[in-house]
Scaffold this active site. Structure first.
Site, short mmCIF file in Angstrom:
data_model
loop_
_atom_site.label_atom_id
_atom_site.label_comp_id
_atom_site.label_asym_id
_atom_site.label_seq_id
_atom_site.Cartn_x
_atom_site.Cartn_y
_atom_site.Cartn_z
N ASN A 15 -9.30 -5.04 6.23
CA ASN A 15 -8.47 -3.97 6.74
C ASN A 15 -8.70 -3.76 8.23
OD1 ASN A 15 -6.68 -1.80 6.72
ND2 ASN A 15 -8.20 -0.34 5.99
N TRP A 16 -7.61 -3.68 9.01
CA TRP A 16 -7.65 -3.52 10.46
C TRP A 16 -8.25 -4.74 11.18
CZ3 TRP A 16 -4.78 0.52 11.70
CH2 TRP A 16 -4.78 1.66 10.89
N PHE A 69 2.47 -3.74 8.81
CA PHE A 69 1.58 -3.05 7.88
C PHE A 69 0.25 -2.63 8.46
CE2 PHE A 69 0.34 -7.50 7.20
CZ PHE A 69 -1.05 -7.45 7.05
N ASP A 70 -0.09 -3.06 9.66
CA ASP A 70 -1.42 -2.73 10.16
C ASP A 70 -1.49 -3.01 11.65
OD1 ASP A 70 -3.99 -1.81 9.89
OD2 ASP A 70 -4.68 -3.41 8.58
N HIS A 80 0.82 -1.22 0.00
CA HIS A 80 0.00 0.00 0.00
C HIS A 80 0.85 1.26 0.00
CE1 HIS A 80 0.21 -0.31 4.56
NE2 HIS A 80 0.25 1.00 4.45
N ASP A 107 1.18 -7.78 2.02
CA ASP A 107 1.30 -6.33 1.86
C ASP A 107 2.78 -5.93 1.73
OD1 ASP A 107 0.90 -3.62 1.79
OD2 ASP A 107 -0.41 -3.56 3.54
N GLY A 114 2.52 5.78 9.43
CA GLY A 114 3.90 6.17 9.15
C GLY A 114 4.83 5.00 9.35
N ASN A 115 4.46 4.09 10.27
CA ASN A 115 5.21 2.85 10.44
C ASN A 115 4.92 1.86 9.32
OD1 ASN A 115 5.22 3.15 13.92
ND2 ASN A 115 7.04 2.55 12.78
N SER A 116 3.90 2.10 8.52
CA SER A 116 3.64 1.21 7.40
C SER A 116 4.92 1.04 6.58
CB SER A 116 2.54 1.79 6.49
OG SER A 116 1.29 1.72 7.11
N ASN A 149 -9.25 3.64 4.09
CA ASN A 149 -8.41 3.22 5.20
C ASN A 149 -8.68 4.07 6.43
OD1 ASN A 149 -6.10 1.73 6.37
ND2 ASN A 149 -5.10 3.71 6.30
#
Length: 707
Positions: free
Chosen positions: A210-211, A659-660, A82, A219, A641-643, A325
């Site tokens: 997602n989540w 990623f999540d 993503h 991802d 931001g850590n993604s 998202n």
């Protein structure tokens, strides 16, 4: 006072965390965490985590919104699917749908330029500049004067840092402006898309999953950094060569298992754990419901306007993905705040702190909560008005026109006196953002979004809105706006960057006319915001100095909120129990097949399904599971931001990508709770299996040293 505060903060940060797995730590804090890290299982010398000149930390990179890391000596960069999605979208079109089919370059020559404006930032330094930021700053200054003085100090620091070629520097506030650090990074301007798996792997489960947990999403994706033949950073050129990083992460020969120690290193965006109880209450009672609804309406409007139009669907794919998202995240935050009793927790903690202040007249004078409370109330209302009025920025040509006119005005000033974002250092990124519009803009869609935004804009108080802008919109009308503008053409749009204010003011282009009409009110609002920001910095920094002193008196650690600077966090691979369910820490390939429908969000490539059904996992099987892992959970502490942040094992080797989080845990941006906080990672073994067995990316596997 400033020097003493800096030393006090360093001393305070040396204490052990109340919750060992909570906190986004600065690299400089590693010596004080050494015993805890070793006890948890770290096999490296903890001091290496604080050295930005050595691996693993100097292999960590930023994409300016996502995190990443080098995985080869040839500048190969791993991050989330993503995070490269915008570049996949930018290079896609009907008949060449990389969003669905994925992309793999056969060789260096086949690697595609990333979306305009894409950058890779390589961390070099993070140093304390609190004293420099506070030069000439005193309590006698008005809010506006304080803001301007500190902004001048910030620009001087950045300018001095950026005298080094190809560096991107920034000064960030910690503890509400009680402390400041300058972050220095090498800016790599030529970034190319190397590999992204099919959407049915990279985005398997889509918004439905997602989540959520269990998760079965691969991802991940790869960029490559390119530089000029002499090794200097340069814009895209066919003669550029792969960048050679000082360090790169070794890919682990063995993956992780349950209860293993893991770390994540990256650039977390923003958390709000140190805000006041009133700010948290306003956010969840008022602001977040509005933001969630705005995003819900935005997403629905894009879907409606692009329906049945493949070209428009591709052009708005990354925009709608981002909106979806966040709208889901906001729902999770609101539910999580209720679940953990966030308001009561904040109020209780704040009451204890304020009682400590009130018990000593000297402390009451130094830290003065009342000053902050008054400003917070004003800022809250202003933020709510701004979020509604800011929806006008969704109209891409209006946003571009306003940006262009502001450039023409700012260029009348010496560079050092220009507003941030309009200095010479910002010109190339601006040109690239303006260029990127060409593949993310469809007039009928933009018009629909503009009309929807106007509806929201008019819900703001009349005294906050801009009568000149509204009058000009009414005079021109939507038909003329989109029929008569030439800003939809990229060359025309870019040419306006070189025009004077007088040329803007004489223009007959309707969007340029809107920009000119809205400028006076925009500047007035900006002046109000600056004055408020100066006042808030003075009040909040004092309040936070008190909070630091209170924490020290209690023997507690008070780590800084995330702010986009390099951090690391650590924890262990583990699941959790959730209301009668047991979430095991790993998902497997068989679980992916169980979800597979072959349609919509659950349509993995048939080749992947066939390989899984045949249990053709090769060397990528996890011995403890007896099958191929897909994703895993851990207790590491992350946020947006850590993604794309690399997940490291106890030896500092690459074992996956964060990623999540889970929906019930996204409230961690406001309050960490170890019972619900979990991070989801794509397992490196699933990445490597996909590359090896599904997509034939052996070239990259050899480059990474795993074949």
């Amino acid at each position: 006072m400033t020097r003493f505060l800096s030393l006090a903060v360093t001393s305070l940060l040396a204490s052990t965390a109340a919750h060992a797995e909570e906190g986004m730590w600065l690299p400089r804090q590693t010596p004080s965490l050494a015993a805890e890290l070793k006890a948890k299982g770290l096999q490296l010398d903890p001091a290496t985590l604080g050295d930005l000149q050595k691996a693993p930390m100097n292999a960590i990179a930023s994409l300016g919104g996502c995190s990443a890391a080098f995985l080869s000596p040839q500048g190969l960069v791993a991050t989330n699917h993503h995070c490269v999605y915008g570049s996949i979208q930018y290079n896609s079109k009907p008949g060449q749908d990389y969003l669905t089919d994925g992309f793999l370059a056969a060789d260096f020559a086949g690697e595609l330029p990333a979306a305009p404006g894409t950058r890779i930032y390589v961390i070099e330094d993070l140093r304390d500049v609190t004293r420099d930021m506070n030069k000439g700053v005193s309590t006698r200054l008005t809010g506006a004067a304080r803001y301007e003085k500190m902004e001048a100090n910030r620009k001087a620091l950045v300018s001095a840092c950026e005298k080094q070629p190809n560096r991107r520097c920034d000064v960030r506030a910690y503890y509400g402006g009680a402390t400041y650090f300058l972050q220095q990074q090498l800016e790599i301007k030529d970034v190319r898309l190397v590999y992204a798996p099919a959407g049915g792997i990279g985005n398997f489960g889509g918004e439905t999953d997602n989540w959520m947990w269990p998760r079965h999403t691969g991802d991940f994706g790869f960029y490559r950094a390119y530089v000029a033949p002499d090794g200097t950073s340069a814009p895209y050129a066919a003669t550029n060569v792969p960048y050679k990083p000082k360090s790169w992460l070794k890919v682990a020969t063995e993956g992780v298992k349950e209860n293993d120690f893991v770390m994540v290193a990256g650039f977390p965006g923003t958390t709000s754990r140190l805000v006041t109880a009133a700010e948290a209450k306003f956010n969840f009672d008022t602001m977040t419901p509005v933001q969630q609804q705005l995003l819900n309406d935005y997403s629905a409007a894009i879907e409606k306007a692009t329906a049945g139009d493949p070209d428009a669907t591709i052009k708005y794919a990354s925009i709608i993905k981002g909106a979806d998202n966040y709208k889901k995240k906001y729902l999770g935050e609101m539910a999580g705040a209720d679940r953990i009793g966030l308001a009561a927790r904040k109020e209780a903690a704040e009451a204890e702190y304020r009682a400590w202040i009130a018990a000593d007249p000297r402390r009451a004078a130094m830290y003065n909560p009342a000053a902050l409370d008054t400003l917070v109330a004003e800022a809250n209302q202003s933020a709510l008005d701004s979020v509604r009025m800011g929806t006008l920025g969704r109209a891409q040509l209006l946003s571009a026109a306003r940006n262009l006119y502001r450039w023409s005005k700012e260029r009348q000033k010496p560079d050092a006196q220009r507003e941030s974002g309009y200095q010479d250092r910002d010109l190339l990124p601006t040109q690239q953002r303006l260029t990127a519009i060409e593949r993310r803009y469809v007039p009928k869609v933009d018009r629909a979004l503009f009309e929807q935004a106007l509806t929201e804009y008019r819900k703001a108080p009349a005294e906050k809105r801009d009568p000149a802008l509204e009058a000009k919109i009414a005079e021109l009308g939507m038909d003329r706006l989109y029929a008569d503008t030439k800003l939809g053409d990229t060359a025309t749009r870019l040419a306006w960057l070189n025009k004077t204010p007088a040329e803007f003011e004489a223009s007959t282009d309707p969007f340029i006319q809107l920009a000119v009409a809205s400028y006076p009110r925009d500047i007035a609002r900006e002046a109000e915001a600056k004055a408020r920001a100066g006042q808030l910095q003075a009040a909040r920094s004092a309040y936070m100095r008190g909070m630091l002193a209170f924490a020290e008196a209690k023997g507690r650690t008070l780590y800084p909120d995330a702010n986009g600077s390099l951090r690391f966090t650590y924890g262990k691979v583990t699941g959790k129990a959730v209301d009668g369910q047991v979430w095991t820490p790993f998902t497997t390939a068989e679980g992916l097949v169980a979800k597979q429908t072959g349609k919509g969000e659950f349509a993995a490539p048939q080749k992947a399904i066939d390989l899984i059904k045949a249990k053709d996992y090769g060397r990528w099987t996890a011995p403890a599971l007896g099958t191929l892992p897909v994703d895993f959970m851990s207790t590491v502490d992350i946020t947006n931001g850590n993604s794309g942040s690399s997940t490291l094992n106890a030896k500092g080797e690459f074992v996956g990508l964060a990623f999540d989080g889970t929906l019930d845990g996204v409230v961690a941006d406001w309050q960490y709770d170890p019972t619900i906080n979990r991070t989801i990672h794509v397992d490196s073994r699933f990445m490597l299996w996909t590359m090896d067995k599904v997509d034939g990316a052996q070239r990259l596997l050899r480059e990474m040293g795993v074949m």
